[in-house]
Structures are given as C-alpha cells and as structure tokens.
Design an enzyme around this catalytic site. Structure first.
Site, short mmCIF file in Angstrom:
data_model
loop_
_atom_site.label_atom_id
_atom_site.label_comp_id
_atom_site.label_asym_id
_atom_site.label_seq_id
_atom_site.Cartn_x
_atom_site.Cartn_y
_atom_site.Cartn_z
N MET A 31 75.50 52.41 -11.18
CA MET A 31 76.77 52.07 -10.53
C MET A 31 77.28 50.74 -11.11
O MET A 31 78.10 50.06 -10.50
CB MET A 31 76.61 51.99 -9.02
N HIS A 38 68.23 47.42 -14.65
CA HIS A 38 68.89 48.54 -15.35
C HIS A 38 68.50 48.55 -16.82
O HIS A 38 68.26 49.60 -17.42
CB HIS A 38 70.42 48.40 -15.29
O1 PAF Z 1 70.80 53.97 -8.04
C1 PAF Z 1 72.02 54.01 -8.27
O2 PAF Z 1 72.61 53.13 -8.92
C2 PAF Z 1 72.85 55.17 -7.73
O3 PAF Z 1 72.39 55.58 -6.49
C3 PAF Z 1 72.94 56.35 -8.71
C4 PAF Z 1 71.59 56.99 -8.98
C5 PAF Z 1 73.55 55.89 -10.02
C6 PAF Z 1 73.85 57.45 -8.12
O4 PAF Z 1 75.12 56.97 -7.85
#
Ligand code: PAF
Length: 232
Positions: A31, A38
């Site tokens: 997101m 990330h």
């Molecule tokens: O973990 C996240 O950032 C969100 O829940 C995801 C998996 C991208 C789904 O919107």
C-alpha cells in the site's frame, strides 16, 4: 529501468513477452509508504525471480469506517525512487476506479472463512475480506509465479496462503521475516502515528515476549507465572 503501469492492460503485454521467454514473475503487493520492511520483500523477490513487479494501492475495501483511509501515508515519488534504487522492473499503481469499477458496495468478494474472524479480524470486521479480495484481484491482473508478504502481518499471511490454495492459484506464497528498528519495534508504515511513549511500550512488548519465549524453551511450563511476571 522501472516501468510505471496504471492499468492491467499495460502489464499484460510485458507479462506475455516474459512468459514466452520462460521468465519467472515475482510480485510484492504493497500500500506504499515503503520502508526497509517492504524493501526486504523486494530484495527476496529480486533474488528469486527474473522479473519483479511491485504494486502500490491503498485499498479502501480493507479499511473500516473509522479507520485511517484518508490519513494513510502516501509517498509515491519517494516510493518510486526506492524501487528504482532496488532494481525493480515495474510498479503497478491502479486507480480505485480501475480496481472497483462497479463501486465498493457492488464488488464481488473473496472471503476466507474462520481465520478472517478471529484475533485482529474480530475487532476489524470485513478487513480480511478486503485484503483477500484485493490480493485475488491483483493476482488475476499480474499473474505472478511467486508473491511475497511480510510475517509482520502474520494473520494476513495465513489468510492469503489459504485464499491462494483454496482458489487454486498455483502462486507460491512466501513469508518474509519482520524487519525491526534498533529498539525491536517492527517497521510499519503506521509507526508514524505512535508517540515516543507508545513506541517505547510497543518495543517492550517484543522484548518481554522474547524473555517469555526463552523461559518456556528453558523448560518453564507454568505459563500463568510467566504471564504474571511479564505483567509486572
Ligand atoms: O499488507 C499490505 O500492505 C496490504 O494489506 C496488502 C497485502 C498490500 C493488500 O492491500
């Protein structure tokens, strides 16, 4: 070079070419508001696949009515820069309209029973349904071989594993270890909401859990005492 894609059609052409060349496609759904957590998913994906695609989509379907959809951090330019530096091939940033053309109230849902309604799901009704739905849609658009999710959101990881299995996606779901700061606090896009005191408390929960784990591994079986000692 990082390709920026906003519609599934733009990706489909690239994807077809890569599949024809037998290249594996790895996918990291996010997101945005990207941090080292990330980037550790991205790093694993790059290592294990020929092509890496990252999606950035703040999914309204997984936010409850009183949650932080509008306030959720959006840092697109910084995110893209980080993806360029990491060596990602493509970033997919669909609009809400593209994802939910008939509107959120008329969307077909994917719901993983039982697990979605316990723990975090018990206090966030509809949250995991929103996650399972958007991840299914993203899988259908991106057609990856592998997909990478953080163990930080452990329940989410299990929901996605079950969804991928139940819907016979054939996609291999990888869980990646949580990245933490020096105090032990798990890195999260929402940490910016915490005061210094709340950060301290959150980090001490992690430390206390480690102490409890060590005692149990040492043979302690009086779990009530372990829990009470932590509460002190
Ligand atoms: O973990 C996240 O950032 C969100 O829940 C995801 C998996 C991208 C789904 O919107």
């Amino acid at each position: 070079m990082l390709k920026t894609l906003s519609t599934p059609a733009e990706w489909q052409h690239i994807n077809r070419t890569n599949k024809m060349k037998n290249k594996t496609i790895g996918f990291v759904p996010t997101m945005g508001a990207l941090h080292k957590g990330h980037l550790s998913l991205v790093e694993r994906c790059l290592k294990e696949n020929d092509i890496t695609i990252v999606s950035i989509f703040v999914n309204p379907l997984q936010f409850g009515q009183n949650e932080d959809l509008d306030a959720y951090p959006r840092t697109i330019e910084e995110d893209k820069q980080k993806l360029i530096e990491a060596g990602v091939d493509a970033v997919f940033m669909p609009s809400v309209r593209d994802m939910y053309p008939r509107g959120l109230d008329h969307q077909t849902f994917v719901e993983v029973p039982d697990i979605s309604n316990i723990l975090c799901g018990a206090s966030r009704p509809g949250h995991f349904r929103g996650v399972a739905t958007v991840v299914s849609k993203l899988f259908n658009m991106v057609h990856p071989d592998d997909a990478f999710f953080g163990e930080k959101d452990f329940q989410q990881l299990q929901v996605i594993r079950l969804m991928a299995q139940d819907l016979s996606t054939g996609i291999v779901i990888h869980g990646v270890e949580t990245e933490r700061d020096a105090t032990g606090l798990a890195l999260s896009s929402r940490n910016g909401y915490l005061s210094a005191e709340q950060k301290h408390t959150a980090a001490s929960i992690y430390k206390q859990m480690h102490i409890a784990k060590a005692r149990i591994l040492d043979g302690e079986r009086d779990f009530i005492t372990v829990a009470n000692d932590l509460a002190d």
